[in-house]
Structures are given as C-alpha cells and as structure tokens.
Scaffold this active site. Structure first.
Site, PDB file in Angstrom:
ATOM      1  N   ASP A  15      -8.747  -4.117   9.044  1.00  0.00           N
ATOM      2  CA  ASP A  15      -8.150  -3.386  10.159  1.00  0.00           C
ATOM      3  C   ASP A  15      -8.181  -1.884   9.899  1.00  0.00           C
ATOM      4  OD1 ASP A  15      -6.286  -3.768   8.092  1.00  0.00           O
ATOM      5  OD2 ASP A  15      -4.570  -3.650   9.435  1.00  0.00           O
ATOM      6  N   ARG A  27      -3.722   0.588  -3.254  1.00  0.00           N
ATOM      7  CA  ARG A  27      -4.108  -0.537  -2.405  1.00  0.00           C
ATOM      8  C   ARG A  27      -3.477  -1.867  -2.816  1.00  0.00           C
ATOM      9  NH1 ARG A  27     -10.229  -3.030  -1.658  1.00  0.00           N
ATOM     10  NH2 ARG A  27      -9.768  -4.317   0.169  1.00  0.00           N
ATOM     11  N   ASN A  52      -1.592   2.688   5.540  1.00  0.00           N
ATOM     12  CA  ASN A  52      -0.677   1.679   5.023  1.00  0.00           C
ATOM     13  C   ASN A  52      -0.177   0.866   6.203  1.00  0.00           C
ATOM     14  OD1 ASN A  52       1.372   0.186   3.731  1.00  0.00           O
ATOM     15  ND2 ASN A  52       2.841   1.842   3.967  1.00  0.00           N
ATOM     16  N   GLY A  53      -0.416  -0.447   6.188  1.00  0.00           N
ATOM     17  CA  GLY A  53       0.120  -1.261   7.270  1.00  0.00           C
ATOM     18  C   GLY A  53      -0.818  -2.349   7.718  1.00  0.00           C
ATOM     19  N   GLU A  54      -0.564  -2.818   8.935  1.00  0.00           N
ATOM     20  CA  GLU A  54      -1.401  -3.836   9.553  1.00  0.00           C
ATOM     21  C   GLU A  54      -1.339  -3.680  11.064  1.00  0.00           C
ATOM     22  OE1 GLU A  54      -1.949  -8.716   9.813  1.00  0.00           O
ATOM     23  OE2 GLU A  54      -0.526  -7.841   8.377  1.00  0.00           O
ATOM     24  N   VAL A  75      -5.122  -7.250   1.363  1.00  0.00           N
ATOM     25  CA  VAL A  75      -4.593  -8.381   2.114  1.00  0.00           C
ATOM     26  C   VAL A  75      -5.660  -8.986   3.026  1.00  0.00           C
ATOM     27  CG1 VAL A  75      -2.867  -9.144   3.778  1.00  0.00           C
ATOM     28  CG2 VAL A  75      -2.232  -7.488   2.031  1.00  0.00           C
ATOM     29  N   CYS A 107       0.820  -1.221   0.000  1.00  0.00           N
ATOM     30  CA  CYS A 107       0.000   0.000   0.000  1.00  0.00           C
ATOM     31  C   CYS A 107       0.853   1.269   0.000  1.00  0.00           C
ATOM     32  CB  CYS A 107      -0.974   0.038   1.164  1.00  0.00           C
ATOM     33  SG  CYS A 107      -2.268  -1.202   1.107  1.00  0.00           S
TER      34      CYS A 107
END
Length: 227
Positions: free
Chosen positions: A100, A49, A75-77, A52, A2
């Site tokens: 998330d 994007r 951007n991330g998790e 995931v 992302c």
C-alpha cells in the site's frame, strides 16, 4: 507499527545521513524488520520497517516513485489500497511492489495533496516532492498514527515519536509551560501542543506543506472533520 522521521533545513544547509540514522535508531522498536535513510542536500528522510503487507525489499522505504519525482516515508495501512491501485493502473501507473506504500506514493503523483481524501485507513506519512521542493505531511482522519513536528532555527523536524526529533542538536527537551498548564487543568492536552517546548502534534485529519514558497512557521490544513 513502523516509524518515520525527517529533517528539512530551510536555511539550505546539507543534512547529514548520520543525523537521520540517529533519528531512526531512536525509534528502532517501531520497526524490527528493516530500516532506510535518505540524505539529499538539505532534506533527510528515515524509516523503521515492520513488514506486514509486502515482505519483500521492493516495499522498503524511503520509497521513490518510478518517475523519481517524489520520495515517501510512511507508517500505517490504507485499507482500500487495492481499489486505488486498480484505479491508478487504469491511469497508466505501474507498480514494483504489492504494498500500500507504493499506492500512496502514486496517488500523490496522480492527485496531488488531495490524495488523502481518497484514503480509508490509518496513516502518517511525509512525501518529499523534488519538483516543488516541498515536504508534504499527512495524518489520518482520527489520528490513529502519531506525527510530531518542530520548527526551530530554520530547521523543520518530524517524527513518529518526539525522541527521534530530540536527537537533533537544534531541539532541546524544554518544557512547554502552557501545555503543562493545559494538562493540569483538563487532565489532557486538547490543543496541538505537547509537553516539549517547540514540539507540536499534527492534528488528526490534517496535512502540512513545508517549503521555501510556504509561509513560516508552517501551518496545518484540515482536509476532514468529524462534525
């Protein structure tokens, strides 16, 4: 992976959707699965994007909260998002997706800028708060996800990569001599400078607020330190 990018023109000039598109086009390699742009008066947000967790359009960005008060590019998790989701649901928050991303957005609405203290993960994000007209940026504790910014001529720019910001006419690709000296001295840049003049990196474990009621240039605020 992302990628995110955005503009906040504090002089009040409207932001062009085409300019936001140019910024996200520059980082197309970060997100092959989709894109989104928002231009709202003097603010623009863009996202590339890589799907995931939730692969559906419900998780597309920029993402607006159900209340309409806030818009997020992320951007991330966040690894503990499921427990945070359950906590937010107990508070009355409802969800349109299983992502998330929406947990981060609702966490900001529930707990404000201190929401970052609850996140266990790797992230870089920006939230446009329509109520306060503030742009809130945050980066994870160890700086795994990149986030750069610049404040030039009353315009605040940010992005996952500097190349996105360089598409804006206010920012030129000049060299930061002090950063270059730092690199030659230490084989690294240990401060928040970059090799590009006027471009800084938001340090790990820091947040930043930008708005008409915030001192300029904006300053990073630390929410976590490994020491």
């Amino acid at each position: 992976m992302c990628g995110i990018a955005g503009i906040y023109d504090l002089s009040g000039q409207p932001v062009s959707l085409a300019q936001v598109q140019r910024m996200t086009d520059a980082i197309v390699h970060r997100g092959p699965d989709g894109q989104g742009q928002l231009a709202e008066e003097n603010v623009g947000l863009g996202h590339r994007r890589l799907a995931v967790i939730d692969l559906t359009p419900a998780a597309a960005q920029p993402m607006a909260s159900r209340s309409g008060h806030c818009v997020l590019v992320y951007n991330g998790e966040v690894y503990n998002f499921q427990s945070l989701r359950a906590e937010l649901q107990a508070l009355g928050y409802r969800f349109n997706s299983t992502s998330d991303t929406e947990v981060v957005l609702n966490a900001y609405e529930a707990w404000g800028e201190r929401c970052v203290e609850r996140f266990n993960g790797m992230f870089a994000f920006a939230i446009w708060d329509r109520r306060t007209r503030r742009l809130f940026l945050a980066r994870d504790r160890y700086g795994i996800k990149p986030l750069y910014y610049a404040f030039v001529g009353g315009v605040f720019l940010f992005g996952s990569e500097i190349k996105a910001m360089l598409t804006h006419p206010r920012l030129s690709a000049g060299v930061d001599i002090e950063a270059l000296d730092e690199y030659f001295t230490f084989q690294n840049i240990l401060s928040d400078r970059t090799l590009f003049a006027n471009v800084r990196v938001l340090p790990a474990g820091c947040t930043m607020s930008v708005g008409p009621d915030v001192a300029h240039p904006p300053r990073a605020s630390r929410y976590w330190d490994y020491r």
